[in-house]
Design a protein around this motif. Structure first.
Motif, short mmCIF file in Angstrom:
data_model
loop_
_atom_site.label_atom_id
_atom_site.label_comp_id
_atom_site.label_asym_id
_atom_site.label_seq_id
_atom_site.Cartn_x
_atom_site.Cartn_y
_atom_site.Cartn_z
N ARG B 98 6.81 -6.69 -0.69
CA ARG B 98 7.02 -5.29 -1.00
C ARG B 98 6.36 -4.36 0.01
N LYS B 99 5.08 -4.63 0.30
CA LYS B 99 4.33 -3.71 1.15
C LYS B 99 4.89 -3.66 2.57
N LEU B 119 0.01 19.62 -5.57
CA LEU B 119 -0.64 19.86 -4.27
C LEU B 119 0.27 20.62 -3.33
N ILE B 127 -1.76 13.03 2.85
CA ILE B 127 -1.92 11.79 2.10
C ILE B 127 -0.95 10.72 2.61
N GLU B 130 -2.02 9.01 5.70
CA GLU B 130 -3.00 7.95 5.45
C GLU B 130 -2.32 6.71 4.87
N ILE B 131 -1.43 6.93 3.89
CA ILE B 131 -0.78 5.80 3.23
C ILE B 131 -0.01 4.95 4.23
N ASP B 133 -0.47 5.03 7.41
CA ASP B 133 -1.30 4.72 8.57
C ASP B 133 -0.65 5.24 9.86
N LYS C 3 -10.74 -3.12 8.24
CA LYS C 3 -9.94 -1.97 8.56
C LYS C 3 -9.13 -1.54 7.33
N LYS C 4 -8.65 -2.57 6.62
CA LYS C 4 -7.84 -2.31 5.45
C LYS C 4 -8.67 -1.60 4.37
N ARG C 7 -9.29 1.89 5.25
CA ARG C 7 -8.12 2.73 5.04
C ARG C 7 -8.02 3.14 3.57
N TYR C 8 -8.27 2.17 2.67
CA TYR C 8 -8.21 2.47 1.25
C TYR C 8 -9.27 3.50 0.87
N ARG C 10 -10.66 5.74 2.82
CA ARG C 10 -10.32 7.02 3.40
C ARG C 10 -9.27 7.71 2.52
N LEU C 11 -8.29 6.92 2.10
CA LEU C 11 -7.22 7.47 1.29
C LEU C 11 -7.75 7.94 -0.07
N VAL C 14 -9.37 11.21 0.33
CA VAL C 14 -8.40 12.30 0.49
C VAL C 14 -7.81 12.67 -0.86
N LEU C 15 -7.37 11.63 -1.59
CA LEU C 15 -6.72 11.89 -2.88
C LEU C 15 -7.66 12.58 -3.85
N MET C 108 1.09 0.18 -0.20
CA MET C 108 -0.31 0.03 -0.62
C MET C 108 -0.35 -0.69 -1.94
N ASN C 109 -1.52 -1.17 -2.27
CA ASN C 109 -1.70 -1.84 -3.54
C ASN C 109 -1.29 -0.92 -4.69
N GLN C 113 -2.93 2.65 -6.19
CA GLN C 113 -2.20 3.91 -6.21
C GLN C 113 -2.26 4.56 -7.59
#
Lengths: 272, 348, 267
Positions: B98-99, B119, B127, B130-131, B133, C3-4, C7-8, C10-11, C14-15, C108-109, C113
């Motif tokens: 999926r990803k 928002l 956002i 970031e998601i 990348d 890194k992963k 990223r999570y 950082r996100l 932000v959220l 993303m996972n 989310q």
């Protein structure tokens, strides 16, 4: 009258159908909600076990059993939270649409609530009620509740329903002044569970507090019908509590109309 | 020249999706009955569909409501698992990976936004950056392009819930394209939009397709979308693929139907006329309708079998004809016919 | 890998910072939510007071001790509530109306989310009252304080929060099969209220259920008793921790499987 019925009946029957549509959810819900009542039962039994008196707050251990389950039955049937729907409608902006249609918004909500009443009475209400009566006779050794008490209880419940939904309509109007009613709903539920006697019989409160409760509509929502069911009132008291319920129906009806008038005025001005 | 296989982006083979739901009975009584019954109804929303799509194609995926369009799209995007069959997108199975698949695709559902409702649009983009990348340089470059074609800057700082439907659709399209997906799925991208906005959205889709060779699959009810955008269409009906080919070919086969409208003096005289029998063709090849009020007689016929004068002669024998109009069948009509009767033209 | 994770993080930042901006725009709503949860808990305490007017102790537990248990129980509940409240939306809304689609479309996972989408500031009402009651109990000197217990307090609170999350996730995930699992979740979640009292008051079957099936006893009453009574073994925290891990694995597996059978909306 007949025409009115034709207009509002669909609200009730749609709600009933909507509720029944989720079948799978439904059986388990009955099972677990019963389970919750049993836990409450054990808590009270432990309390009676730790007490020196056999009568607490004017109720014997056996009466408390009846009280717990009848409060559950009554509360689940009578307390239909229409303010949830009001806030939904406000969020979705469909209230204005309701104003255009030639129907009374409050009536449509109450009709919808009636649909829920039927559903909740059928499952699980009536089953718990019958189960309780059987338990009363076979285990607690009490006699079956008399027909008069049952009829009076039902009559009282009908008024309770109107008191609750009319009150809740007024409360739901808050939704027009806030964008987030959830916190208010929480606060309402917390206060009501206490003030209506759902959490603990009102007779457990100090005398002074009980006096105050006499002047509030909440005791008429759940506590009154259940105490009627238990046969705790003399004839004179019975007349009084029923009259008081009727009075609350009238008062809350008028109050709701007044508030609604104000709100619709505001709606028209704001165009919401 | 590249090998054909390399160009294939989407490969759908024998994909089937079956939904099982409790049987519903009509009415209040039915609701009570439903509570105690355990009958199940299963419905094949998508039934054994196969096709391949090559890089850079814009494919219209059409069918009536409930035909299974969205279900197919959802299987290709990895939202739904197919009951049977398999689809591969860029060599990835969307259900299993999926990803990975999500990185390669952009999706817009016309009926619901995927942006953050409360928002400002700009924050939604932050956002998403970031998601997915997206690097800072890529982000800047993309935003220049997206602003160019979608004019997002006009409402970039406003909360999504305050956007008009057209603005929201542009925003959603931009959001779906931020990570430069290889495949773009559009489910009813122009639904509810006015003509000017529709036109803008179509132009944007075209530009994106041309500049980045993005493969586009779109479902729509709007024939305009198809005529302007799609080189190829796939029609499905009741879960089955009934047509897959170019728009021209479809028009050729189905455009054999022609319509002639005649204003007549005494419509009651031709009311009971059996034109098909009289002209010696089948009822399918020639049918007629009489509008008594407007005094108009409309005849639909196969242009390979009949000629307009033949029909007019037959009618004029009975009554006076005052005016005549001849129409070629439009695409909208073709599609309507297909929905109504299934695709029978292919055999003809 | 690092890194992963980065990223999570950082996100998430932000959220969540976006979310704070939204809250700050509606301070009244925030205060009302706080009030709602605060009141609910106050009513619970008032209930205990009224009951203890009638009885000296409940099966050997004093009012003060029960109040500590009650307050302690609010802390893991509040933490879970603050961080993962959006799970409720899965149960009530996102699956039935198809909005869950959007999580499936992003690289993303999915669970991440879901929870990253919302912080629930109302939970501060619970955390606040929990903290107040625990501090009052400390003041009364009924709580045992030593280095080991302070450490285990933290472990217990975190494990408790994870148990809450797991139970919520498990019941919410049923929505993938029954479309709306809100009622189940609601009831399961409300069972936590009953584990705020000493579990020995219940019949064996019920005690078994709230200890091992929907293990709220390990979130509230059991660890709290460890901080109240010398004779309770620290093993209770160890078991709590293990339960948290096991239940999390089960709930997460069910959730994952649920996303595979997710049917979206419109059929």
């Amino acid at each position: 009258m007949k025409k009115k019925l034709r207009i509002y009946l669909p609200f009730a029957s749609n709600e009933l159908k909507r509720q029944m549509a989720y079948k799978g959810a439904f059986y388990l819900f009955i099972f677990i909600s019963l389970f919750g009542s049993f836990i409450q039962y054990f808590l009270w039994m432990a309390i009676y076990g730790s007490a020196e008196n056999s009568v607490l707050g004017g109720l014997t251990r056996e009466e408390m059993v009846v009280y717990i389950f009848m409060v559950y039955v009554t509360g689940s049937v009578v307390m239909i939270s229409i303010s949830d729907w009001v806030s939904d409608d406000v969020v979705k902006g469909t209230v204005a649409m309701n104003l255009i249609k030639p129907i009374d918004y409050r009536m449509s909500l109450i009709s919808r609530a009636m649909g829920q009443v039927v559903y909740r009475f059928l499952v699980p209400g009536v089953f718990i009620w019958i189960g309780l009566e059987i338990y009363k006779v076979t285990v607690l050794g009490l006699s079956v509740t008399g027909v008069t008490n049952v009829l009076l209880y039902l009559a009282s419940c009908i008024m309770s329903f109107f008191i609750y939904v009319l009150f809740d309509f007024c409360f739901g109007m808050v939704a027009f002044f806030t964008t987030y009613i959830f916190g208010m709903l929480m606060a309402k539920e917390a206060l009501l569970s206490f003030l209506t006697g759902q959490l603990i019989p009102l007779s457990f409160f100090p005398e002074v507090v009980q006096k105050v409760f006499d002047y509030l509509p909440f005791s008429s929502m759940v506590y009154t019908p259940v105490m009627i069911y238990l046969g705790k009132y003399s004839d004179a008291q019975l007349c009084f509590v029923l009259a008081r319920q009727a009075a609350w129906v009238v008062i809350l009806y008028v109050l709701g109309s007044l508030i609604w008038k104000q709100v619709t005025k505001r709606l028209v001005v704001l165009g919401g | 020249m590249k090998l054909r296989e390399e160009k294939i982006v989407i490969e759908v083979s024998h994909i089937t999706k079956e939904f099982v739901s409790p049987k519903k009975y009509p009415g209040l009584k039915g609701a009570i009955k439903g509570l105690f019954s355990n009958e199940k109804v299963s419905k094949k929303a998508v039934d054994d569909i196969s096709f391949t799509i090559e890089a850079g194609e814009i494919v219209g995926y059409i069918g009536s409501n409930g035909a299974g369009k969205s279900t197919t799209i959802k299987m290709m995007t990895g939202i739904l698992n197919p009951t049977e069959g398999r689809c591969m997108v860029n060599g990835i199975n969307p259900c299993k990976q999926r990803k990975e698949n999500a990185r390669n695709i952009g999706v817009v559902f016309g009926q619901r936004t995927q942006l953050w409702w409360d928002l400002p649009l700009s924050e939604s983009f932050t956002i998403l950056k970031e998601i997915y990348d997206v690097s800072d340089e890529d982000y800047k470059e993309r935003m220049v392009f997206l602003n160019n074609v979608l004019e997002l800057q006009d409402f970039f700082d406003r909360p999504v819930r305050t956007l008009s439907l057209g603005q929201r659709m542009r925003a959603d399209l931009g959001a779906a394209l931020l990570h430069n997906p290889k495949v773009l799925y559009l489910d009813e991208p122009t639904i509810g939009l006015d003509l000017v906005v529709k036109d803008n959205i179509r132009k944007a889709i075209k530009e994106i397709n041309e500049k980045y060779q993005t493969t586009v699959i779109l479902t729509t009810h709007d024939i305009g979308d198809i005529e302007e955008l799609c080189s190829r269409i796939i029609i499905i009906d009741q879960g089955k693929k009934i047509y897959d080919g170019s728009l021209e070919a479809l028009k050729d086969t189905y455009g054999t139907k022609r319509k002639v409208s005649m204003e007549v003096k005494k419509p009651e005289k031709v009311e009971h006329l059996n034109l098909a029998e009289r002209l010696g063709v089948t009822a399918q090849e020639c049918s007629m309708e009489v509008d008594k009020e407007q005094k108009v007689l409309t005849v639909t016929f196969d242009k390979h079998k009949l000629q307009v004068p033949q029909i007019m002669n037959a009618v004029m024998e009975l009554t006076e004809v005052q005016d005549v109009k001849i129409q070629e069948t439009e695409l909208a009509e073709i599609v309507k016919q297909i929905y109504n009767h299934g695709f029978t033209g292919q055999e003809a | 890998m690092v890194k992963k994770v980065k990223r999570y993080f950082r996100l998430y930042k932000v959220l969540i910072s976006q979310f704070f901006k939204v809250i700050l725009q509606s301070k009244v709503d925030f205060l009302m939510g706080l009030l709602g949860f605060f009141l609910t808990q106050v009513m619970g305490i008032a209930f205990l007071y009224l009951v203890f007017e009638q009885i000296p102790s409940l099966q050997g537990w004093t009012l003060d001790q029960l109040i500590f248990i009650y307050g302690f129980a609010q802390i893991p509940r509040g933490i879970d509530h603050l961080l993962t409240d959006n799970i409720w939306m899965v149960a009530w809304r996102l699956v039935i109306n198809g909005d869950f689609d959007r999580y499936m479309l992003r690289p993303m996972n999915i669970f991440f989310q879901v929870i990253a989408e919302k912080l629930q500031p109302d939970a501060l009402g619970e955390l606040l009252i929990g903290a107040i009651l625990v501090v009052i109990s400390l003041g009364k000197g009924i709580v045992i304080v030593d280095a080991g217990r302070i450490l285990l307090f933290v472990v217990s609170v975190l494990a408790g929060a994870l148990i809450y999350t797991s139970i919520k996730l498990f019941f919410a995930s049923l929505a993938f099969w029954v479309k709306i699992s809100g009622p189940f979740l609601q009831v399961a979640y409300e069972m936590a209220n009953f584990a705020k009292y000493p579990t020995e008051i219940y019949a064996k079957a019920i005690r078994f259920i709230i200890t091992w099936v929907i293990p709220f006893a390990f979130v509230a009453y059991l660890p709290a008793s460890f901080f109240l009574k010398q004779e309770v073994s620290a093993a209770v925290i160890g078991i709590e921790y293990m339960i948290a891990v096991v239940f999390w694995c089960i709930a997460y597996a069910v959730f994952n499987h649920g996303t595979k059978v997710y049917e979206s909306a419109g059929n």
